[in-house]
Scaffold this motif. Sequence first.
Motif, PDB file in Angstrom:
ATOM      1  N   GLN A  80      -0.433 -25.343  48.512  1.00  0.00           N
ATOM      2  CA  GLN A  80       0.854 -25.979  48.246  1.00  0.00           C
ATOM      3  C   GLN A  80       1.220 -25.854  46.775  1.00  0.00           C
ATOM      4  N   ARG A  81       0.246 -26.029  45.905  1.00  0.00           N
ATOM      5  CA  ARG A  81       0.505 -25.840  44.474  1.00  0.00           C
ATOM      6  C   ARG A  81       0.952 -24.400  44.204  1.00  0.00           C
ATOM      7  N   GLN A  82       0.275 -23.447  44.849  1.00  0.00           N
ATOM      8  CA  GLN A  82       0.644 -22.044  44.658  1.00  0.00           C
ATOM      9  C   GLN A  82       2.053 -21.780  45.178  1.00  0.00           C
ATOM     10  N   ARG A  83       2.375 -22.305  46.343  1.00  0.00           N
ATOM     11  CA  ARG A  83       3.726 -22.126  46.895  1.00  0.00           C
ATOM     12  C   ARG A  83       4.781 -22.683  45.944  1.00  0.00           C
ATOM     13  N   ASP A  84       4.517 -23.858  45.403  1.00  0.00           N
ATOM     14  CA  ASP A  84       5.469 -24.463  44.474  1.00  0.00           C
ATOM     15  C   ASP A  84       5.617 -23.603  43.220  1.00  0.00           C
ATOM     16  N   PHE A  85       4.507 -23.163  42.662  1.00  0.00           N
ATOM     17  CA  PHE A  85       4.494 -22.372  41.427  1.00  0.00           C
ATOM     18  C   PHE A  85       5.163 -21.013  41.643  1.00  0.00           C
ATOM     19  N   TYR A  86       4.700 -20.239  42.613  1.00  0.00           N
ATOM     20  CA  TYR A  86       5.255 -18.910  42.867  1.00  0.00           C
ATOM     21  C   TYR A  86       6.671 -18.998  43.415  1.00  0.00           C
ATOM     22  N   GLY A  87       6.907 -20.002  44.283  1.00  0.00           N
ATOM     23  CA  GLY A  87       8.240 -20.148  44.863  1.00  0.00           C
ATOM     24  C   GLY A  87       9.304 -20.359  43.798  1.00  0.00           C
ATOM     25  N   GLU A  88       8.987 -21.175  42.810  1.00  0.00           N
ATOM     26  CA  GLU A  88       9.920 -21.402  41.702  1.00  0.00           C
ATOM     27  C   GLU A  88      10.130 -20.107  40.920  1.00  0.00           C
ATOM     28  N   LEU A  89       9.065 -19.363  40.701  1.00  0.00           N
ATOM     29  CA  LEU A  89       9.169 -18.103  39.957  1.00  0.00           C
ATOM     30  C   LEU A  89      10.027 -17.071  40.684  1.00  0.00           C
ATOM     31  N   LEU A  90       9.918 -17.029  42.015  1.00  0.00           N
ATOM     32  CA  LEU A  90      10.609 -16.006  42.807  1.00  0.00           C
ATOM     33  C   LEU A  90      12.088 -16.297  43.043  1.00  0.00           C
ATOM     34  N   CYS A  91      12.506 -17.520  42.796  1.00  0.00           N
ATOM     35  CA  CYS A  91      13.917 -17.878  43.038  1.00  0.00           C
ATOM     36  C   CYS A  91      14.845 -17.126  42.092  1.00  0.00           C
ATOM     37  N   PRO A  92      15.949 -16.593  42.630  1.00  0.00           N
ATOM     38  CA  PRO A  92      16.941 -15.969  41.749  1.00  0.00           C
ATOM     39  C   PRO A  92      17.502 -16.991  40.765  1.00  0.00           C
ATOM     40  N   ARG A  93      17.763 -16.536  39.537  1.00  0.00           N
ATOM     41  CA  ARG A  93      18.303 -17.404  38.493  1.00  0.00           C
ATOM     42  C   ARG A  93      19.688 -16.911  38.110  1.00  0.00           C
ATOM     43  N   PRO A  94      20.631 -17.840  37.983  1.00  0.00           N
ATOM     44  CA  PRO A  94      21.979 -17.438  37.568  1.00  0.00           C
ATOM     45  C   PRO A  94      21.925 -16.720  36.213  1.00  0.00           C
TER      46      PRO A  94
END
Length: 195
Positions: free
Chosen positions: A65-79
């Motif tokens: 879950q920590r990894q999902r949160d960490f990587y998931g935030e990184l992978l999100c497109p940024r404006p």
Amino acid sequence: MVGRRRQPEIRDRILEACVDHALAHGLPDRLEPFVTASGSSTRMLIYHFGTRDALLRETLRRARQRQRDFYGELLCPRPGEPYLTTLRRTWQAMTGAEGRPYLSMFGKLREDSEQRLWPDFRREATTDWLQPLEDGMRTLGRPELATLVLAVIRGLIMDIEATADTGRADQAFDDFLAALALLATPGEADPVGPL
């Protein structure tokens, strides 16, 4: 005799300490390292988690879950940021000091032929990342390339685990990003700057 009421906050504190230990040192073969890390006792670990394997499973799931949160935030497109730049930053974080403990822990789990602690891990470890990658690749007009991106990332991570040649893998990832820029819908991909 009335049993003691469980205290979820103590259980959670113990679990967090076990996850921290496992990410730093790997999953232990015995409970003693978790006893030391949590400042608890074997009896308390068994009281809160039932069995060693149950504690290991919960430790893996919390770390995941920590990894999902960490990587998931990184992978999100940024404006305002080209997604290929986002992918480069994600790659650097995944293979850098902050991401390495996850790669080590879950690389070993992926290689475990018995998969007794997490029987469906290989499938989940693949499908978890497809949606955020599709969302990101959609900004380039090519969401269908998410599977290719994931395959390249996983392959290069396995290469690093086998050879420890991070520089070569970094160069290969840069080359891959350059190829992705050519596959993007015209006008959707900005060139990616140097590392």
